[in-house]
Design a protein around this motif. Structure first.
Motif, PDB file in Angstrom:
ATOM      1  N   VAL A   1       0.835  -1.203   0.000  1.00 39.73           N
ATOM      2  CA  VAL A   1       0.000   0.000   0.000  1.00 39.73           C
ATOM      3  C   VAL A   1       0.871   1.255   0.000  1.00 39.73           C
ATOM      4  CG1 VAL A   1      -1.601   1.364   1.412  1.00 39.73           C
ATOM      5  CG2 VAL A   1      -2.043  -1.068   0.995  1.00 39.73           C
ATOM      6  N   LEU A   2       1.861   1.301   0.864  1.00 40.92           N
ATOM      7  CA  LEU A   2       2.731   2.471   0.960  1.00 40.92           C
ATOM      8  C   LEU A   2       3.410   2.754  -0.376  1.00 40.92           C
ATOM      9  CD1 LEU A   2       4.097   4.740   2.566  1.00 40.92           C
ATOM     10  CD2 LEU A   2       5.832   3.067   3.269  1.00 40.92           C
ATOM     11  N   LYS A   3       3.992   1.737  -0.966  1.00 39.71           N
ATOM     12  CA  LYS A   3       4.694   1.926  -2.244  1.00 39.71           C
ATOM     13  C   LYS A   3       3.721   2.353  -3.335  1.00 39.71           C
ATOM     14  CE  LYS A   3       8.012  -0.188  -5.337  1.00 39.71           C
ATOM     15  NZ  LYS A   3       8.895  -1.345  -5.564  1.00 39.71           N
ATOM     16  N   SER A   4       2.558   1.736  -3.367  1.00 36.94           N
ATOM     17  CA  SER A   4       1.558   2.062  -4.377  1.00 36.94           C
ATOM     18  C   SER A   4       1.100   3.517  -4.271  1.00 36.94           C
ATOM     19  CB  SER A   4       0.364   1.117  -4.233  1.00 36.94           C
ATOM     20  OG  SER A   4      -0.675   1.497  -5.080  1.00 36.94           O
ATOM     21  N   VAL A   5       0.802   3.965  -3.065  1.00 39.05           N
ATOM     22  CA  VAL A   5       0.354   5.345  -2.861  1.00 39.05           C
ATOM     23  C   VAL A   5       1.480   6.310  -3.198  1.00 39.05           C
ATOM     24  CG1 VAL A   5      -0.419   7.035  -1.141  1.00 39.05           C
ATOM     25  CG2 VAL A   5      -1.402   4.729  -1.160  1.00 39.05           C
ATOM     26  N   ARG A   6       2.691   5.993  -2.773  1.00 40.03           N
ATOM     27  CA  ARG A   6       3.839   6.876  -3.063  1.00 40.03           C
ATOM     28  C   ARG A   6       4.044   7.027  -4.562  1.00 40.03           C
ATOM     29  NH1 ARG A   6       8.783   5.903  -4.621  1.00 40.03           N
ATOM     30  NH2 ARG A   6       8.816   3.697  -4.073  1.00 40.03           N
ATOM     31  N   ILE A   7       3.990   5.930  -5.285  1.00 42.01           N
ATOM     32  CA  ILE A   7       4.180   5.977  -6.735  1.00 42.01           C
ATOM     33  C   ILE A   7       3.027   6.720  -7.406  1.00 42.01           C
ATOM     34  CG2 ILE A   7       4.226   4.530  -8.810  1.00 42.01           C
ATOM     35  CD1 ILE A   7       5.938   2.546  -7.143  1.00 42.01           C
ATOM     36  N   LYS A   8       1.812   6.495  -6.924  1.00 41.44           N
ATOM     37  CA  LYS A   8       0.647   7.190  -7.470  1.00 41.44           C
ATOM     38  C   LYS A   8       0.784   8.698  -7.303  1.00 41.44           C
ATOM     39  CE  LYS A   8      -3.205   5.047  -7.135  1.00 41.44           C
ATOM     40  NZ  LYS A   8      -4.443   4.412  -6.628  1.00 41.44           N
ATOM     41  N   ARG A   9       1.421   9.106  -6.207  1.00 42.75           N
ATOM     42  CA  ARG A   9       1.640  10.537  -5.940  1.00 42.75           C
ATOM     43  C   ARG A   9       2.898  11.055  -6.663  1.00 42.75           C
ATOM     44  NH1 ARG A   9      -2.623   9.476  -3.409  1.00 42.75           N
ATOM     45  NH2 ARG A   9      -3.268  10.297  -1.403  1.00 42.75           N
TER      46      ARG A   9
ATOM     47  N   MET B   1      -5.197   5.206   5.007  1.00 39.58           N
ATOM     48  CA  MET B   1      -4.094   4.294   4.719  1.00 39.58           C
ATOM     49  C   MET B   1      -4.372   2.920   5.344  1.00 39.58           C
ATOM     50  SD  MET B   1       0.019   4.737   5.162  1.00 39.58           S
ATOM     51  CE  MET B   1       0.139   5.875   3.790  1.00 39.58           C
ATOM     52  N   ILE B   2      -4.852   2.924   6.583  1.00 42.54           N
ATOM     53  CA  ILE B   2      -5.191   1.669   7.250  1.00 42.54           C
ATOM     54  C   ILE B   2      -6.300   0.954   6.491  1.00 42.54           C
ATOM     55  CG2 ILE B   2      -6.162   0.646   9.359  1.00 42.54           C
ATOM     56  CD1 ILE B   2      -3.222   1.554   9.600  1.00 42.54           C
ATOM     57  N   ARG B   3      -7.262   1.714   6.013  1.00 47.42           N
ATOM     58  CA  ARG B   3      -8.365   1.129   5.236  1.00 47.42           C
ATOM     59  C   ARG B   3      -7.833   0.430   3.988  1.00 47.42           C
ATOM     60  NH1 ARG B   3     -13.573  -0.489   5.898  1.00 47.42           N
ATOM     61  NH2 ARG B   3     -14.793  -0.043   4.073  1.00 47.42           N
ATOM     62  N   LEU B   4      -6.868   1.045   3.313  1.00 47.20           N
ATOM     63  CA  LEU B   4      -6.261   0.415   2.135  1.00 47.20           C
ATOM     64  C   LEU B   4      -5.553  -0.887   2.509  1.00 47.20           C
ATOM     65  CD1 LEU B   4      -4.845   3.550   0.289  1.00 47.20           C
ATOM     66  CD2 LEU B   4      -6.817   2.159  -0.380  1.00 47.20           C
ATOM     67  N   VAL B   5      -4.910  -0.909   3.673  1.00 51.74           N
ATOM     68  CA  VAL B   5      -4.265  -2.139   4.141  1.00 51.74           C
ATOM     69  C   VAL B   5      -5.319  -3.197   4.434  1.00 51.74           C
ATOM     70  CG1 VAL B   5      -2.819  -3.186   5.943  1.00 51.74           C
ATOM     71  CG2 VAL B   5      -2.236  -0.919   5.033  1.00 51.74           C
TER      72      VAL B   5
ATOM     73  N   ALA C   1       2.445  13.338   4.815  1.00 50.44           N
ATOM     74  CA  ALA C   1       3.313  13.587   3.664  1.00 50.44           C
ATOM     75  C   ALA C   1       2.660  13.142   2.353  1.00 50.44           C
ATOM     76  CB  ALA C   1       4.649  12.865   3.849  1.00 50.44           C
ATOM     77  N   LEU C   2       1.786  12.149   2.435  1.00 51.57           N
ATOM     78  CA  LEU C   2       1.097  11.635   1.247  1.00 51.57           C
ATOM     79  C   LEU C   2      -0.281  12.278   1.060  1.00 51.57           C
ATOM     80  CD1 LEU C   2       2.065   7.893   1.718  1.00 51.57           C
ATOM     81  CD2 LEU C   2       2.830   9.391  -0.157  1.00 51.57           C
ATOM     82  N   ASN C   3      -0.588  13.287   1.866  1.00 50.23           N
ATOM     83  CA  ASN C   3      -1.858  14.012   1.781  1.00 50.23           C
ATOM     84  C   ASN C   3      -3.068  13.099   1.909  1.00 50.23           C
ATOM     85  OD1 ASN C   3      -0.718  16.620   1.380  1.00 50.23           O
ATOM     86  ND2 ASN C   3      -0.253  16.029  -0.722  1.00 50.23           N
TER      87      ASN C   3
END
Length: 80
Positions: free
Chosen positions: A10-18, A65-69, A57-59
């Motif tokens: 999730v973290l990597k996916s959101v970071r790349i999406k941003r 984020m927890i929901r995505l996990v 930092a990811l707005n």
């Protein structure tokens, strides 16, 4: 899937999406880039403070984020 690996994905996916590098995320969250890397590989799990810093930092909200996990590991309750 293990929670730490789900969070990593999730973290990597959101970071790349941003369109953010690990270095930029580290700077914005005031965390070390190597720590971001270890989180994204599932080596470490974030503290609550780190989760809040990363989310800011990811707005996004930490709860989002927890929901995505939760979705990633398949533990979403459809009654909500």
């Amino acid at each position: 899937m293990a929670i730490e690996l789900s969070f990593a994905k999730v973290l990597k996916s959101v970071r790349i999406k941003r369109k953010m590098s690990q270095e930029e995320l580290a700077f914005r969250s005031d965390l070390d880039r190597t720590y971001i890397s270890m989180l994204e590989r599932g080596i470490h799990q974030p503290t609550i403070a780190s989760l809040f810093a990363l989310s800011k930092a990811l707005n996004m909200k930490p709860s989002d984020m927890i929901r995505l996990v939760e979705i990633e590991i398949g533990e979403v309750d459809d009654r909500e």
